[in-house]
Design a protein around this motif. Structure first.
Motif, short mmCIF file in Angstrom:
data_model
loop_
_atom_site.label_atom_id
_atom_site.label_comp_id
_atom_site.label_asym_id
_atom_site.label_seq_id
_atom_site.Cartn_x
_atom_site.Cartn_y
_atom_site.Cartn_z
N ILE A 104 -45.16 73.39 110.47
CA ILE A 104 -43.77 73.46 110.94
C ILE A 104 -43.32 72.09 111.44
N VAL A 105 -44.16 71.44 112.23
CA VAL A 105 -43.83 70.12 112.76
C VAL A 105 -43.66 69.13 111.60
N LYS A 106 -44.57 69.16 110.64
CA LYS A 106 -44.47 68.26 109.49
C LYS A 106 -43.25 68.61 108.63
N GLY A 107 -42.93 69.88 108.50
CA GLY A 107 -41.77 70.30 107.72
C GLY A 107 -40.45 69.84 108.30
N GLU A 108 -40.42 69.61 109.61
CA GLU A 108 -39.20 69.11 110.26
C GLU A 108 -38.83 67.71 109.79
#
Length: 144
Positions: free
Chosen positions: A93-97
């Motif tokens: 999720i953090v990387k997808g941001e």
């Protein structure tokens, strides 16, 4: 169903992964449909129906096999598996941001919303649904 043979633990893990993959696929397809309907997002080169179907099934099949390994080879493997996949989901999720899909900011934001929703659905199915179904006797008796 009554079979003439006993299923192995590995075959049950594979079938559980496939069933979780089916549930994730249906949830991701519904999310994709309603997200695109509400936002008007039309880019479909990466996230589309075939990629959703294939990715969900393959990822959760592998997760089912990994769950079998964790459960049988590691002490408290179920808890470690759940923790690992919760951490992996949060990391993704953090990387997808930070994903940049298009030079047009609105398209990038819409793509991120679609991608992050898929990550959450698949992550929840891997970290919660597989361990739950694996230990559920009613599921084992009726489906497997």
């Amino acid at each position: 169903m009554n079979y003439d043979y006993q299923q192995t633990g590995f075959s049950k893990a594979v079938l559980t992964g496939l069933f979780a993959g089916l549930m994730a696929t249906l949830a991701c397809l519904a999310y994709d449909f309603f997200y695109r309907l509400n936002t008007g997002f039309t880019m479909s080169a990466i996230i589309n129906v075939p990629s959703i179907i294939i990715a969900c099934h393959i990822l959760l099949l592998v997760c089912g096999m990994l769950y079998f390994v964790f459960k049988n080879k590691i002490k408290k493997g179920s808890i470690i598996f759940i923790g690992l996949f919760v951490i992996l989901t949060v990391y993704l999720i953090v990387k997808g941001e930070g994903v940049e899909r298009s030079p047009i900011h609105q398209l990038t934001v819409q793509f991120r919303g679609l991608l992050l929703g898929m990550i959450v659905i698949i992550g929840l199915c891997a970290s919660i649904l597989i361990p739950y179904l694996s230990g559920n006797k009613k599921f084992e008796e009726n489906v497997l």
